[in-house]
Write an enzyme that holds these catalytic residues in place. Sequence first.
Site, PDB file in Angstrom:
ATOM      1  CG  ASP A  75     -10.260  -0.771   4.348  1.00 27.54           C
ATOM      2  OD1 ASP A  75     -10.189  -1.519   3.416  1.00 27.54           O
ATOM      3  OD2 ASP A  75      -9.647  -1.140   5.820  1.00 27.54           O
ATOM      4  CE  LYS A  82      -3.668  -2.687   2.607  1.00 27.52           C
ATOM      5  NZ  LYS A  82      -4.742  -2.536   3.309  1.00 27.52           N
ATOM      6  CD  GLN A 136      -3.597  -4.353   6.446  1.00 22.60           C
ATOM      7  OE1 GLN A 136      -3.287  -3.750   5.345  1.00 22.60           O
ATOM      8  NE2 GLN A 136      -4.216  -5.974   5.598  1.00 22.60           N
TER       9      GLN A 136
END
Length: 366
Positions: free
Chosen positions: A193, A126, A170
């Site tokens: 997300d 990322k 995460q």
Amino acid sequence: MALKNKVQSVVVSVWRNNALFLSCSRTISTFATGFDNKILKSPSLVSLDIPDVWSSNSAGYSESSTYKPAREHTARVIDGKQIAEEIISNVANEVTRMKKTIGKVPGLGVILVGERKDSLTYVRNKIKACEEAGIKFKLTEFSDSCTEDEICDAIMQFNVDQSLHGIIVQLPLPRHLNEEKIFDVLKLEKDVDGFHPMNMGNLAMRGRKPLFIPCTPKGCVELLIRYGVEIMGKKAVVIGRSNIVGLPASLLLQRHHATVTIVTALTANPEEIAREADILISGVGVPNMVRGSWVKPGAVVVDVGTYPIEDTSCEQGYRLIGDVCYEEASRVASLITPVPGGVGPMTVAMLLHNTLLAAARKYNFV
């Protein structure tokens, strides 16, 4: 009476805030559409909403497929890496245009807990992708023993940081941490997300559109569309019902008019159900669980699972394998995603796309 009035005030305030978000989600297609079609092939979810009209022969009998794969049959590989690079390149072009036009760039805040090998790999990817696209990246790291309050404090700092338009935590988190409590702190408009309950709810409801579609399912469907896979009217089986992959993937496939079945850990006959699928998606993280016998001849197989196994020949000391036994399934399927190089890069590309969307909404940039 004073307490009652206070409660009513709070309820009205919450309702107004929710109404604002709902209104935003309903009209979101008026924002950030100037560049969206340049980047993704997936259509707007609301544009897919058509009424269900049942004809008299809707449940008519159909003979089973007579497709017989050749002995040397090998499935065509879905190259997620190549498509992700194309998408990230297009995102980078729009970021450059945004910077030249309004002097702003999208920003992404990431919280990483612990030192899981797969999580470290994802975060490195990322960071690299953000650098390629010109997106600002800010990383906050915690040890495995950190507390929920520490993570929540970091999220709240990201919430008020005007240079950050997206925030992700995460996953997975250590077992002692309450994901629900942590994600409740994250601002809806920065939930790139797509895990906020309101984003999930709007994904499930016809006529509505979430602010953000969860990245991995979004990437899966984008791959299917780019490879010309027909989704409407097809049988799709999703193995796993996690909030990250299984649940949103099943909802998104339904919005594309597939007939969806979810296989869980408690399903009595998973192999039999999986073998009925025209489109088979697995995301449970159990290595080589899906054998060739699970795959219908000619089916499209999308492997979301990742599992690290030790391999001293690799630079990092390990390599990733998926849920699907690739060697077996590739002899039966028509299309298949590899691990790595399939869904993983697309997840990163969709994250960057969602971050760009978040910044575009904030600045009304089209």
